[in-house]
Design an enzyme around this catalytic site. Structure first.
Site, PDB file in Angstrom:
ATOM      1  N   LEU A 172       0.834  -1.102  -0.307  1.00  0.00           N
ATOM      2  CA  LEU A 172       0.117  -0.260   0.364  1.00  0.00           C
ATOM      3  C   LEU A 172       1.004   1.205  -0.311  1.00  0.00           C
ATOM      4  O   LEU A 172       2.037   1.196   0.590  1.00  0.00           O
ATOM      5  CB  LEU A 172      -0.280   0.217   1.192  1.00  0.00           C
ATOM      6  CG  LEU A 172      -2.132  -1.336   1.538  1.00  0.00           C
ATOM      7  CD1 LEU A 172      -2.449  -1.076   2.661  1.00  0.00           C
ATOM      8  CD2 LEU A 172      -2.785  -1.052  -0.028  1.00  0.00           C
ATOM      9  N   ASP A 173       0.232   2.602  -0.633  1.00  0.00           N
ATOM     10  CA  ASP A 173       1.280   3.673  -0.623  1.00  0.00           C
ATOM     11  C   ASP A 173       1.703   3.647   0.582  1.00  0.00           C
ATOM     12  O   ASP A 173       0.271   3.505   1.709  1.00  0.00           O
ATOM     13  CB  ASP A 173       0.359   4.786  -1.164  1.00  0.00           C
ATOM     14  CG  ASP A 173       0.113   4.489  -3.112  1.00  0.00           C
ATOM     15  OD1 ASP A 173       1.045   3.757  -3.121  1.00  0.00           O
ATOM     16  OD2 ASP A 173      -0.530   4.829  -3.484  1.00  0.00           O
ATOM     17  N   ARG A 174       2.154   5.106   1.125  1.00  0.00           N
ATOM     18  CA  ARG A 174       2.483   5.174   2.293  1.00  0.00           C
ATOM     19  C   ARG A 174       0.869   5.531   3.579  1.00  0.00           C
ATOM     20  O   ARG A 174       0.777   5.139   4.572  1.00  0.00           O
ATOM     21  CB  ARG A 174       3.485   6.153   2.301  1.00  0.00           C
ATOM     22  CG  ARG A 174       4.073   6.990   3.716  1.00  0.00           C
ATOM     23  CD  ARG A 174       4.666   8.208   3.705  1.00  0.00           C
ATOM     24  NE  ARG A 174       5.827   8.028   3.099  1.00  0.00           N
ATOM     25  CZ  ARG A 174       6.533   8.623   3.911  1.00  0.00           C
ATOM     26  NH1 ARG A 174       7.012   8.038   5.320  1.00  0.00           N
ATOM     27  NH2 ARG A 174       7.995   7.596   3.678  1.00  0.00           N
TER      28      ARG A 174
END
Length: 328
Positions: A155-157
Site C-alpha cells: 500500500l502507498d505510505r
C-alpha cells in the site's frame, strides 16, 4: 626446509527444507551464500564441488525438500560466504488482524511505508515491524538461511489497511499465484468529491512518469481495471467501495481522478480547492483504506476458502464521512 600451506577441504552436508525446495540449485546457492559473488558460486559448481543426493550438481538442477546437498569447500570459505541468520529481536508496532502457521494479515496505519525506500526508513516500515515480531516471537524457523518472510501486496505510505505476509516459502508461492489468478479479492473504501448513484467500472491503460511518483494515461501502458460501488452520498461527496481486478500503483487514485470524482485529500490526483476546504477535518492525504480481503479456494492454503478479513480502521472512515456529510 620449505613449508607448504594446505587449504583443507571439508565436506559439509545440509538437507533441503520446505522453504528451500522447488527451486533451481544455482538460485538456492545464491540465497544460501549471500556473501559470495555469483561468479564464485558458478566456479564452484563447474569444479564439481557440490553434489545433490550424491550426484554431481549442475546449476539448472532442481532441489526438493529432503534432498541431501554435499558441499566440498573449506570451512573458512563456508563461514565467509554464508547468509547470516543472527537476527535481533527488536520491538515492533504491529496491528495483527489474523495469523496462522502460514500467513499473517496486518492492518497498516496511514503514514507508514510498506517497505523501506532508503536506509533512514530501516525499522520504520511495515515489513521490518513484521520481521521483528516474527523473530521475537520465534514464529518462523530461525535457522532458515535462504527465506525471509515477505508481504504479497503493498500500500502507498498514506493508504491504510490490510497487507498479507507469508511466513514460509510455500505460502509465499501460493499467495503470489492466488493474486495473479484473482483468487483473493481486495476491497477499498474511500470518500470522493461528487455525487455517484450507481455502480461503474473503469478500464484504461497507464504508464509511470519518468523520475516522478505519478502515473499517466498511455495507450502503450499497462491495463488497469477497477470496479466501484457507491455506499452513501450527500450529493456533494460519496462514500465509495472499490474492488481491484488488477493491482497497479495509484490505480484507484488515478481512475477516480479520470472519472472526475477524485479522492478527498489526495495531493497528487485530487482537487486543490476541495482539499483546502477539508483541512479543517484534519485531512492532509488521500482518504483511502484497504478495508476487506476475501479469499477463494486455491492450492496450498485451501483452508482460507470463503474467509473474509476486515480492517478495524473502517469505523474511522465512516465517522469521517458522517462529519463531512453533516457539515458540508
Amino acid at each position: 626446509m620449505t613449508l607448504t600451506l594446505i587449504n583443507l577441504i571439508n565436506m559439509i552436508e545440509i538437507v533441503i527444507n520446505e522453504n528451500d525446495g522447488g527451486q533451481r540449485f544455482d538460485r538456492f546457492l545464491r540465497k544460501y551464500f549471500e556473501n559470495a559473488p555469483l561468479s564464485l558460486i558458478q566456479k564452484n559448481i563447474r569444479k564439481k564441488n557440490f553434489k545433490i543426493n550424491d550426484k554431481r550438481a549442475k546449476k539448472d538442477d532442481f532441489v526438493y525438500p529432503g534432498d541431501s546437498v554435499k558441499m566440498y569447500i573449506n570451512d573458512s570459505d563456508y563461514d565467509k560466504w554464508l547468509t547470516r541468520t543472527d537476527f535481533k529481536a527488536q520491538d515492533f508496532n504491529l496491528d495483527i488482524v489474523y495469523e496462522d502457521d502460514n500467513i499473517i494479515i496486518m492492518d497498516k496505519r496511514e503514514g507508514l511505508l510498506t517497505h523501506s525506500s532508503s536506509r533512514k526508513d530501516y525499522g520504520n516500515n511495515l515489513v521490518d515491524n513484521m520481521l521483528a515480531y516474527l523473530y521475537k516471537t520465534k514464529s518462523i524457523d530461525m535457522t532458515d538461511k535462504t527465506f525471509k518472510p515477505a508481504v504479497v501486496n503493498r500500500l502507498d505510505r498514506n493508504t491504510a489497511g490490510l497487507v498479507i505476509g507469508a511466513k514460509n516459502a510455500k505460502a509465499l508461492r501460493s499467495l503470489n499465484r492466488a493474486i495473479r489468478n484473482k483468487y483473493i479479492d481486495k476491497y477499498y473504501m474511500t470518500i470522493v468529491n461528487g455525487h455517484i448513484d450507481k455502480d461503474f467500472s473503469i478500464r484504461t491503460t497507464i504508464a509511470k512518469y519518468e523520475n516522478k511518483n505519478r502515473i499517466r494515461k498511455s495507450e502503450d501502458g499497462k491495463e488497469i481495471i477497477t470496479h466501484f460501488r457507491p455506499l452513501d452520498s450527500n450529493k456533494k461527496f460519496t462514500l465509495l467501495e472499490c474492488k481491484l481486478e488488477t493491482g497497479k500503483t495509484h490505480q484507484i487514485r488515478f481512475s477516480l481522478k479520470e472519472n472526475g470524482t477524485p479522492i478527498i485529500g489526495d495531493r497528487k490526483y485530487g482537487s486543490v480547492n476541495s482539499n483546502r476546504k477539508l483541512e479543517k477535518f484534519g485531512i492532509h492525504n488521500q482518504v483511502l483504506l484497504a478495508y476487506k480481503l476475501s479469499f477463494k479456494k486455491f492450492d496450498g492454503l485451501e483452508y482460507l476458502e470463503n474467509k473474509e478479513f476486515y480492517s478495524s480502521r473502517k469505523n474511522s472512515i465512516l465517522e469521517l464521512k458522517d462529519r463531512i456529510f453533516k457539515e458540508i
